[in-house]
Design a protein around this motif. Structure first.
Motif, mmCIF file in Angstrom:
data_model
loop_
_atom_site.group_PDB
_atom_site.id
_atom_site.type_symbol
_atom_site.label_atom_id
_atom_site.label_comp_id
_atom_site.label_asym_id
_atom_site.label_seq_id
_atom_site.Cartn_x
_atom_site.Cartn_y
_atom_site.Cartn_z
ATOM 1 N N ARG A 13 0.868 -1.140 -0.198
ATOM 2 C CA ARG A 13 0.222 0.034 -0.005
ATOM 3 C C ARG A 13 0.990 1.419 -0.083
ATOM 4 O O ARG A 13 1.770 1.360 0.897
ATOM 5 C CB ARG A 13 -0.855 0.127 1.086
ATOM 6 N N ALA A 78 -12.229 -3.508 1.610
ATOM 7 C CA ALA A 78 -10.614 -3.230 1.642
ATOM 8 C C ALA A 78 -10.139 -4.000 2.843
ATOM 9 O O ALA A 78 -8.740 -4.179 3.116
ATOM 10 C CB ALA A 78 -10.511 -1.828 2.058
ATOM 11 N N TYR A 79 -10.819 -4.990 3.730
ATOM 12 C CA TYR A 79 -10.178 -5.367 4.498
ATOM 13 C C TYR A 79 -10.268 -7.078 4.423
ATOM 14 O O TYR A 79 -9.858 -7.992 5.138
ATOM 15 C CB TYR A 79 -11.100 -5.463 6.219
ATOM 16 N N GLU A 85 -4.966 -1.941 -4.740
ATOM 17 C CA GLU A 85 -4.851 -0.737 -4.436
ATOM 18 C C GLU A 85 -6.087 0.093 -5.137
ATOM 19 O O GLU A 85 -6.422 1.232 -4.720
ATOM 20 C CB GLU A 85 -3.503 -0.218 -5.186
ATOM 21 N N THR A 87 -9.165 -1.163 -4.737
ATOM 22 C CA THR A 87 -10.244 -1.366 -3.689
ATOM 23 C C THR A 87 -10.023 -0.015 -2.860
ATOM 24 O O THR A 87 -10.961 0.551 -2.378
ATOM 25 C CB THR A 87 -10.024 -2.342 -2.899
ATOM 26 N N ASP A 88 -8.674 0.017 -2.275
ATOM 27 C CA ASP A 88 -8.371 1.519 -1.788
ATOM 28 C C ASP A 88 -8.819 2.609 -2.128
ATOM 29 O O ASP A 88 -9.343 3.506 -1.311
ATOM 30 C CB ASP A 88 -6.922 1.501 -1.306
ATOM 31 N N ARG A 89 -8.602 2.949 -3.525
ATOM 32 C CA ARG A 89 -8.955 4.006 -4.079
ATOM 33 C C ARG A 89 -10.439 4.252 -4.269
ATOM 34 O O ARG A 89 -10.873 5.444 -3.709
ATOM 35 C CB ARG A 89 -8.488 4.220 -5.549
ATOM 36 N N ALA A 91 -12.556 2.776 -1.948
ATOM 37 C CA ALA A 91 -12.761 3.311 -0.411
ATOM 38 C C ALA A 91 -12.360 4.706 0.052
ATOM 39 O O ALA A 91 -13.489 5.237 0.656
ATOM 40 C CB ALA A 91 -12.165 2.269 0.517
ATOM 41 N N GLN A 92 -11.429 5.262 -0.469
ATOM 42 C CA GLN A 92 -11.038 6.646 -0.188
ATOM 43 C C GLN A 92 -12.131 7.497 -0.679
ATOM 44 O O GLN A 92 -12.266 8.672 0.089
ATOM 45 C CB GLN A 92 -9.727 7.153 -0.706
#
Length: 353
Positions: A13, A78-79, A85, A87-89, A91-92
């Protein structure tokens, strides 16, 4: 429910692929990305900051931005083990991030969701009190509350094997999460000190996702019906290779300037032509390729972009069936009409707002 997904290696990450750069269409991503880069060749080093700051008043509202990604994520949770990455984008952009990183990489309370967050006791146990922003609400109208933090803690603590969680660090040290003395306060007590407590609850999923193992394991892989970010999830189409986010019209913070943000799966060897043609607005490419695109005049796009493998174009032409297309191209996007393209290093995303 199907069995637990196989364990896969996740990209680091915030990691920066060496000798890479992003082509940014003018000031489009000024509110979106803060980054740095590294390279082996001193002549191939991107700037230390990905995007110059821009005054919001100078940016035009509206339009669609298309951002190239390697693939549509296999999960929006995300967990989970196979989160990546992208997925994180997502989520953000669509979920609460209680803490975000400042320009020096230090976690700071996110005022869109927190009034404050501080350690109030260290003995006999470390206690952190969060005060939630009273304006923060989920897209179904429910305010953020202690219930959301309680539910996420229980799902990620590693004590209930029904949850397919892969990131338990910190949550496994929590002894209790409970409402505080005043409205909006949440008291988190740890079994033993945890220095990285600011990394918890970012992203924060709604109680409807974390209170039920099936919703956590299966439902959140494909959809996020409830969000609380500057954008909301509109569609995930793995066959077409895109994720579409739309502006949250009920967002209480600074209004997102873009109408839509499209994350489109585009192979690396097809990105340069789309950037040069204006069909793709943000992509990770080599620094040398970025220099070629930005040095080319508008009429030199074909010369700047080498022939792509496969089809001549890597994204469909604008049209009703193209979710990545916008009727006015870049003219209605959140950037000055005459802004030149910029080449910049790629790094950890600081949130999409």
């Amino acid at each position: 429910m199907s069995g637990r997904p196989p364990k896969v290696a996740r990209p680091r990450r915030g990691g920066v692929p060496r000798r890479t750069a992003a082509l940014l269409a003018g000031a489009l991503l000024a509110p979106l990305l803060a980054a740095c880069g590294a390279a082996d060749d001193p002549d191939d080093v991107p700037p230390s900051h990905a995007v110059a700051t821009a005054d919001r008043a100078a940016l035009t509202e509206g339009g669609t931005l298309t951002w190239a990604v390697d693939a549509v994520p296999g999960t929006l949770n995300a967990y989970q083990r196979d989160a990546d990455e992208v997925t994180d984008r997502v989520a953000q952009a669509v979920l609460p991030m209680l803490h975000t990183l400042d320009e020096a990489g230090r976690p700071e309370p996110n005022p869109d969701f927190l009034v404050s967050a501080e350690v109030t006791a260290r003995e006999p146990r470390q206690t952190v009190v969060y005060t939630l922003n009273p304006e923060a609400r989920w897209s179904d109208g429910r305010p953020l509350s202690a219930d959301d933090l309680v539910s996420q803690w229980k799902a990620l603590a590693g004590r209930d094997n029904a949850y397919w969680s892969a990131r338990n660090a910190g949550y496994d040290r929590i002894d209790s999460v409970e409402p505080g003395e005043t409205d909006g306060e949440v008291r988190v007590t740890f079994t033993k000190p945890y220095a990285d407590w600011r990394g918890l609850f970012s992203p924060l999923y709604p109680q409807s996702v974390t209170e039920d193992p099936e919703a956590f394991n299966e439902g959140a892989r494909d959809t996020l019906d409830v969000g609380a970010g500057p954008f909301l999830l509109d569609a995930v189409d793995r066959d077409a290779g895109h994720v579409v986010l739309v502006r949250n019209e009920d967002w209480w913070g600074d209004r997102a300037l873009l109408d839509r943000l499209v994350l489109a799966a585009v192979p690396h060897d097809q990105r340069l032509r789309s950037l040069a043609a204006g069909r793709l607005h943000v992509a990770e490419i080599t620094a040398a390729e970025a220099d070629r695109v930005t040095a080319a005049a508008p009429g030199d796009a074909e010369q700047a972009a080498p022939a792509a493998s496969g089809s001549a174009t890597d994204l469909p032409a604008p049209g009703e069936d193209d979710p990545a297309a916008t009727g006015d191209g870049m003219d209605g996007a959140a950037a000055p009409a005459a802004a030149p393209s910029r080449v910049a290093g790629v790094g950890a995303a600081g949130g999409i707002a």
